[in-house]
Scaffold this motif. Structure first.
Motif, mmCIF file in Angstrom:
data_model
loop_
_atom_site.group_PDB
_atom_site.id
_atom_site.type_symbol
_atom_site.label_atom_id
_atom_site.label_comp_id
_atom_site.label_asym_id
_atom_site.label_seq_id
_atom_site.Cartn_x
_atom_site.Cartn_y
_atom_site.Cartn_z
ATOM 1 N N LYS A 206 0.836 -1.210 0.000
ATOM 2 C CA LYS A 206 0.000 0.000 0.000
ATOM 3 C C LYS A 206 0.868 1.256 0.000
ATOM 4 N N HIS A 207 1.891 1.238 0.827
ATOM 5 C CA HIS A 207 2.740 2.422 0.913
ATOM 6 C C HIS A 207 3.518 2.632 -0.381
ATOM 7 N N LYS A 208 4.024 1.556 -0.947
ATOM 8 C CA LYS A 208 4.776 1.679 -2.195
ATOM 9 C C LYS A 208 3.877 2.188 -3.312
ATOM 10 N N GLU A 209 2.641 1.683 -3.374
ATOM 11 C CA GLU A 209 1.730 2.110 -4.437
ATOM 12 C C GLU A 209 1.260 3.545 -4.228
ATOM 13 N N ALA A 210 1.183 3.984 -2.971
ATOM 14 C CA ALA A 210 0.864 5.388 -2.703
ATOM 15 C C ALA A 210 2.005 6.279 -3.198
ATOM 16 N N LEU A 234 12.207 2.525 -2.033
ATOM 17 C CA LEU A 234 11.003 2.164 -2.787
ATOM 18 C C LEU A 234 10.854 3.028 -4.033
ATOM 19 N N LEU A 235 11.145 4.322 -3.891
ATOM 20 C CA LEU A 235 11.035 5.230 -5.029
ATOM 21 C C LEU A 235 12.035 4.873 -6.114
ATOM 22 N N GLN A 240 12.911 2.405 -11.462
ATOM 23 C CA GLN A 240 13.531 1.327 -12.211
ATOM 24 C C GLN A 240 12.477 0.476 -12.913
ATOM 25 N N GLU A 241 11.381 0.209 -12.221
ATOM 26 C CA GLU A 241 10.277 -0.571 -12.806
ATOM 27 C C GLU A 241 9.669 0.142 -14.005
ATOM 28 N N GLU A 242 9.579 1.485 -13.916
ATOM 29 C CA GLU A 242 9.031 2.245 -15.036
ATOM 30 C C GLU A 242 9.954 2.190 -16.245
ATOM 31 N N GLN A 243 11.248 2.217 -15.999
ATOM 32 C CA GLN A 243 12.217 2.146 -17.094
ATOM 33 C C GLN A 243 12.153 0.782 -17.781
ATOM 34 N N ASN A 244 11.831 -0.259 -17.001
ATOM 35 C CA ASN A 244 11.788 -1.621 -17.551
ATOM 36 C C ASN A 244 10.485 -1.922 -18.281
#
Length: 245
Positions: A206-210, A234-235, A240-244
């Motif tokens: 939840k915190h990461k998705e917020a 986390l940020l 990194q996830e967005e770049q992938n």
């Protein structure tokens, strides 16, 4: 809490008798009153506005009706409360201001109309509030927005005290994504972690998705948000996830 509104169009506030606000009034949590300040004009034609000294477009609200209407509120309530003027030149309303106003016992909101206010009306007020950098026909819609955002923060207003705490802006971040049944709707599935029953993992998700939603949609909010070491980690993962992708 007692809330008084001074307006030329009291019927516009009918929605305040519905939904959460209406329930708080029914339960006695809020005493809500709208005063038509036209009723207090001493002008035989019931005028509340006049031409601008020195020239200018439009008409200004005269001080007399509002001063007398305010006196009537003070006489009935015993005080004027915290007086708010809805005005495009005021400070921009946000969740922090709503939380501050929710601590008051009495609010009086002036919802003006026409070109603006005689400057002397401002001597009545404690705060000037705007919804943003745009102009509405009058202050009624702005006043309703301020009232709604404030009243829902009162104890017992939402039924679950955690509801207001977890919402967008209350924590400094936007709210994380939420789901309900069914777990699989037309191939769109609820994230497995939310079905796992593992409370620590769910809280971390939840915190990461917020953080993710705030970074993607309102990165400006992160400028005032104090990132912990874990938040920074986390940020970094999120970027990194967005770049992938």
């Amino acid at each position: 809490m007692r809330i008084d509104v001074l307006s030329l169009f009291p019927n516009m506030f009918a929605p305040m008798r519905e939904s959460i606000i209406g329930k708080t009034v029914e339960r006695g949590l809020v005493d809500f009153n709208v005063t038509d300040f036209r009723n207090y004009t001493d002008n035989k034609h019931h005028k509340v506005d006049d031409e601008i000294y020195g020239g200018g477009q439009g008409m200004l609200l005269m001080p007399q009706p509002l001063f007398d209407a305010m006196d009537a509120v003070e006489k009935e309530a015993g005080n004027r409360g915290r007086v708010i003027l809805m005005d495009p030149a005021g400070k921009t309303f946000n969740q922090s201001i709503a939380e501050e106003l929710a601590k008051e016992e009495h609010l009086t909101i002036i919802a003006g109309h026409y070109e603006g206010y005689d400057e002397r009306i401002r001597t009545l007020v404690d705060d000037e509030i705007s919804l943003g950098d745009f102009v509405l026909t009058g202050g009624e819609l702005g006043a309703m927005t301020v009232i709604d955002a404030t009243v829902r923060l009162l104890d017992e207003a939402l039924g679950d005290e955690r509801s207001a705490v977890d919402e967008s802006f209350s924590t400094g971040l936007l709210e994380y994504p939420q789901y309900t049944r069914p777990a699989d709707f037309r191939g769109l599935k609820v994230p497995d972690v939310l079905l796992s029953g593992h409370h620590a993992n769910i809280a971390k998700w939840k915190h990461k998705e917020a953080l993710r939603r705030t970074y993607q949609r309102r990165p400006d909010l992160l400028a005032d948000y104090v990132l912990t070491t874990e938040d920074q980690k986390l940020l970094k993962e999120i970027k990194q996830e967005e770049q992938n992708d």
